[in-house]
Scaffold this motif. Sequence first.
Motif, PDB file in Angstrom:
ATOM      1  N   PRO A  13       0.807  -1.232   0.000  1.00 22.42           N
ATOM      2  CA  PRO A  13       0.000   0.000   0.000  1.00 22.42           C
ATOM      3  C   PRO A  13       0.833   1.272   0.000  1.00 22.42           C
ATOM      4  O   PRO A  13       0.391   2.303  -0.523  1.00 22.42           O
ATOM      5  CB  PRO A  13      -0.838  -0.130   1.277  1.00 22.42           C
ATOM      6  CG  PRO A  13      -0.908  -1.598   1.540  1.00 22.42           C
ATOM      7  CD  PRO A  13       0.418  -2.142   1.097  1.00 22.42           C
ATOM      8  N   LEU A  14       2.032   1.223   0.564  1.00 26.30           N
ATOM      9  CA  LEU A  14       2.871   2.417   0.573  1.00 26.30           C
ATOM     10  C   LEU A  14       3.335   2.777  -0.837  1.00 26.30           C
ATOM     11  O   LEU A  14       3.553   3.955  -1.143  1.00 26.30           O
ATOM     12  CB  LEU A  14       4.076   2.207   1.493  1.00 26.30           C
ATOM     13  CG  LEU A  14       3.768   2.199   2.991  1.00 26.30           C
ATOM     14  CD1 LEU A  14       5.016   1.898   3.790  1.00 26.30           C
ATOM     15  CD2 LEU A  14       3.160   3.536   3.414  1.00 26.30           C
ATOM     16  N   TYR A  15       3.504   1.770  -1.684  1.00 19.77           N
ATOM     17  CA  TYR A  15       3.833   2.069  -3.096  1.00 19.77           C
ATOM     18  C   TYR A  15       2.691   2.849  -3.732  1.00 19.77           C
ATOM     19  O   TYR A  15       2.916   3.845  -4.441  1.00 19.77           O
ATOM     20  CB  TYR A  15       4.089   0.771  -3.863  1.00 19.77           C
ATOM     21  CG  TYR A  15       4.149   0.978  -5.355  1.00 19.77           C
ATOM     22  CD1 TYR A  15       5.283   1.507  -5.960  1.00 19.77           C
ATOM     23  CD2 TYR A  15       3.060   0.664  -6.168  1.00 19.77           C
ATOM     24  CE1 TYR A  15       5.332   1.716  -7.330  1.00 19.77           C
ATOM     25  CE2 TYR A  15       3.103   0.865  -7.533  1.00 19.77           C
ATOM     26  CZ  TYR A  15       4.238   1.392  -8.113  1.00 19.77           C
ATOM     27  OH  TYR A  15       4.276   1.608  -9.463  1.00 19.77           O
ATOM     28  N   VAL A  16       1.456   2.408  -3.486  1.00 18.60           N
ATOM     29  CA  VAL A  16       0.301   3.119  -4.030  1.00 18.60           C
ATOM     30  C   VAL A  16       0.247   4.533  -3.462  1.00 18.60           C
ATOM     31  O   VAL A  16      -0.034   5.499  -4.185  1.00 18.60           O
ATOM     32  CB  VAL A  16      -1.000   2.359  -3.720  1.00 18.60           C
ATOM     33  CG1 VAL A  16      -2.198   3.106  -4.278  1.00 18.60           C
ATOM     34  CG2 VAL A  16      -0.947   0.952  -4.284  1.00 18.60           C
ATOM     35  N   ALA A  17       0.513   4.693  -2.166  1.00 12.85           N
ATOM     36  CA  ALA A  17       0.478   6.018  -1.552  1.00 12.85           C
ATOM     37  C   ALA A  17       1.490   6.951  -2.200  1.00 12.85           C
ATOM     38  O   ALA A  17       1.197   8.133  -2.459  1.00 12.85           O
ATOM     39  CB  ALA A  17       0.749   5.903  -0.050  1.00 12.85           C
ATOM     40  N   ARG A  18       2.687   6.455  -2.488  1.00  8.78           N
ATOM     41  CA  ARG A  18       3.692   7.297  -3.153  1.00  8.78           C
ATOM     42  C   ARG A  18       3.228   7.711  -4.541  1.00  8.78           C
ATOM     43  O   ARG A  18       3.428   8.851  -4.966  1.00  8.78           O
ATOM     44  CB  ARG A  18       5.025   6.547  -3.237  1.00  8.78           C
ATOM     45  CG  ARG A  18       5.717   6.356  -1.901  1.00  8.78           C
ATOM     46  CD  ARG A  18       7.142   5.890  -2.081  1.00  8.78           C
ATOM     47  NE  ARG A  18       7.222   4.575  -2.675  1.00  8.78           N
ATOM     48  CZ  ARG A  18       7.247   3.438  -1.990  1.00  8.78           C
ATOM     49  NH1 ARG A  18       7.153   3.471  -0.660  1.00  8.78           N
ATOM     50  NH2 ARG A  18       7.347   2.274  -2.603  1.00  8.78           N
ATOM     51  N   ARG A  19       2.600   6.786  -5.245  1.00  6.94           N
ATOM     52  CA  ARG A  19       2.105   7.105  -6.587  1.00  6.94           C
ATOM     53  C   ARG A  19       0.987   8.149  -6.535  1.00  6.94           C
ATOM     54  O   ARG A  19       0.844   8.967  -7.449  1.00  6.94           O
ATOM     55  CB  ARG A  19       1.612   5.837  -7.276  1.00  6.94           C
ATOM     56  CG  ARG A  19       2.699   4.815  -7.561  1.00  6.94           C
ATOM     57  CD  ARG A  19       3.685   5.306  -8.583  1.00  6.94           C
ATOM     58  NE  ARG A  19       3.060   5.603  -9.856  1.00  6.94           N
ATOM     59  CZ  ARG A  19       3.729   5.893 -10.975  1.00  6.94           C
ATOM     60  NH1 ARG A  19       5.046   5.941 -10.942  1.00  6.94           N
ATOM     61  NH2 ARG A  19       3.094   6.160 -12.079  1.00  6.94           N
ATOM     62  N   LEU A  20       0.183   8.128  -5.483  1.00  3.05           N
ATOM     63  CA  LEU A  20      -0.878   9.116  -5.351  1.00  3.05           C
ATOM     64  C   LEU A  20      -0.294  10.515  -5.156  1.00  3.05           C
ATOM     65  O   LEU A  20      -0.813  11.494  -5.708  1.00  3.05           O
ATOM     66  CB  LEU A  20      -1.796   8.753  -4.185  1.00  3.05           C
ATOM     67  CG  LEU A  20      -2.599   7.452  -4.313  1.00  3.05           C
ATOM     68  CD1 LEU A  20      -3.531   7.294  -3.127  1.00  3.05           C
ATOM     69  CD2 LEU A  20      -3.380   7.398  -5.612  1.00  3.05           C
ATOM     70  N   VAL A  21       0.779  10.616  -4.381  1.00  3.29           N
ATOM     71  CA  VAL A  21       1.426  11.917  -4.208  1.00  3.29           C
ATOM     72  C   VAL A  21       1.959  12.422  -5.539  1.00  3.29           C
ATOM     73  O   VAL A  21       1.800  13.604  -5.894  1.00  3.29           O
ATOM     74  CB  VAL A  21       2.554  11.820  -3.165  1.00  3.29           C
ATOM     75  CG1 VAL A  21       3.323  13.137  -3.068  1.00  3.29           C
ATOM     76  CG2 VAL A  21       1.982  11.449  -1.802  1.00  3.29           C
ATOM     77  N   ARG A  22       2.578  11.540  -6.302  1.00  7.28           N
ATOM     78  CA  ARG A  22       3.084  11.933  -7.620  1.00  7.28           C
ATOM     79  C   ARG A  22       1.931  12.381  -8.518  1.00  7.28           C
ATOM     80  O   ARG A  22       2.033  13.384  -9.239  1.00  7.28           O
ATOM     81  CB  ARG A  22       3.822  10.753  -8.253  1.00  7.28           C
ATOM     82  CG  ARG A  22       4.156  10.922  -9.738  1.00  7.28           C
ATOM     83  CD  ARG A  22       5.128  12.061  -9.966  1.00  7.28           C
ATOM     84  NE  ARG A  22       5.287  12.381 -11.366  1.00  7.28           N
ATOM     85  CZ  ARG A  22       6.165  11.809 -12.185  1.00  7.28           C
ATOM     86  NH1 ARG A  22       6.963  10.854 -11.730  1.00  7.28           N
ATOM     87  NH2 ARG A  22       6.264  12.179 -13.436  1.00  7.28           N
TER      88      ARG A  22
END
Length: 601
Positions: free
Chosen positions: A278-287
Amino acid sequence: MGQDQLSLFEPDDAARPLADRLRPSRLEEVVGQEHLLGEDGPIGRMVAERRLVSMILWGPPGCGKTTIARLLAERTDLVFEPLSATFSGVADLRKVFGAAQKRREIGQGTLLFVDEIHRFNRAQQDSFLPYVEDGTIVLVGATTENPSFELNGALLSRCQVFVLRRLDERALTTLVARAEQAMGRALPLDPAARHALVAMSDGDGRYLLNLVEQLQAVHAPLDVAGLARLVQQRAPLYDKSQEGHYNLISALHKSMRGSDPDAALYWLARMLDGGEDPLYVARRLVRFANEDIAMADPEAVHQALAAWDVYERLGSPEGELAIAQAVVYLATAPKSIAVYRGFGAARKLAKRTGSLMPPPHILNAPTRLMKDLGYGEGYRYDPDTEDGFSGADYFPEGMERERVYRPTRNGHERTVGERLAEWERLRGGLRERRGREPEDAQDPGGAGRGDEPTPLCDPGGMARLKRFARCIGWAGLTSAGVLHAVWATGSSWPERNRKRLAEAVVGSRTMPGAAPTATVAAAALLGGAVAAGGLGDGHAAVALRRVMGAGLLARAVLGGDTALAALRLPPAGERFSRLDATYYRPLFGLLGAALLLGARK
């Protein structure tokens, strides 16, 4: 019931898995791949002509790759040689190639089937090339990975790639019917449970038949709940390091960009169910918030960061709800890539214009010397102006303004665009008023722009010296000082000689036997050409750097190696570029200023 189906109940076949016993015996029995095997399909046409080419079968597990390869060999009278890239090496390949060459001598062809061909390394893949090239083998490779990433370009150029589809509901239902016919009875499932059984297989025919085999001993009727207790749903097809990973994050990204929160939530669920971090998805959301929304909704990036923070605090599964909330917020927010494009345009502009100095009025002046050079002169503090906007030009002097950020009319960026338009109107009014000011007010030194350079010691000389230093920095100031020293001795050079000398220095031409005085004259003439507008700033800057780089200017100004040593300067032959510019450039500037002041006395 045909003879091939009756063989399913022979004693020797009892131990074989149901999926293997129901393997099609004819190409026409293969389900779900009609786009390739049908009469109008590419493989179907090759079979009809009995001329196969080497090919790569790319598709998900359980879609029929191995079965198709075996049946192709039978239909075209080729010897079927199966290999698994997981267990085989170069020695196994050599044996197959040797046997294929012997068969070819007696007119017999070979179909080499390599399962999981993507697991062969590059060198092993290269070993196929000559045998595929001369037709010794017809290569049929099977892979679940994207051949573009996993296979050599040379091998791909000799093979056709065919994409097999995951089995749809109709194809899977056909397989269930065949299994029931082979077992001699229907499965004890109600319609909803039968539909759920097909859905559990997730498009994998082999997995579906394995589920059916688990139900062979069940006779009591089952509903969906009863079915779920007996069999397990197939794990989602998802590889966090391969194409499935990038496909799903791309689907999530584009669903949010397309303002579709329903599809975005679906792809988020697919990724998390597949085991994605889920942290990978969270980073992508910030981008995504920075790239696709930005100033259209400045709150978007805060929502994405908040979801990241909440997940780190709560973990799964509670924290995943915060990520889902951020996905919905981003999907429903107004979109704009004006900042993304503007930053890209600014980077291109910076590379194109080089290392131009900031305008002096926005530079800090912590020392008296810097104040004398005009640092901070004329700066206006915008919050103290009537409109909160001074209209100053913050680009380097001599560089035209370029608009790189072009706000859209989406969301908050509409307000930003209106604000920028108002500031541009104010800036234009200020430019117009400045254009009506007397020439003396714009140029207090009264600098001339004639064909001949004006000495810098007249009443307006210091003002022009400051402007000159702002344009080309300390090196230019030094040359200006030397220039005035030469003029003070009565030296005079025609315009044509000045240009020739400038061209010689700019072009790095050697001047045999040149004395330090010649170098001083070169620097002086170049400085004078710039000050009088007779030479472009770009050529002058290059020439001045080369003059100082040779170390000759320092030697000439200070009068020999003894003076250089006293000031801890390098020998005359050592390149100036090796020095610490933050120390020696101001030193040369002081020398030039000293020459200027001495000439004025």
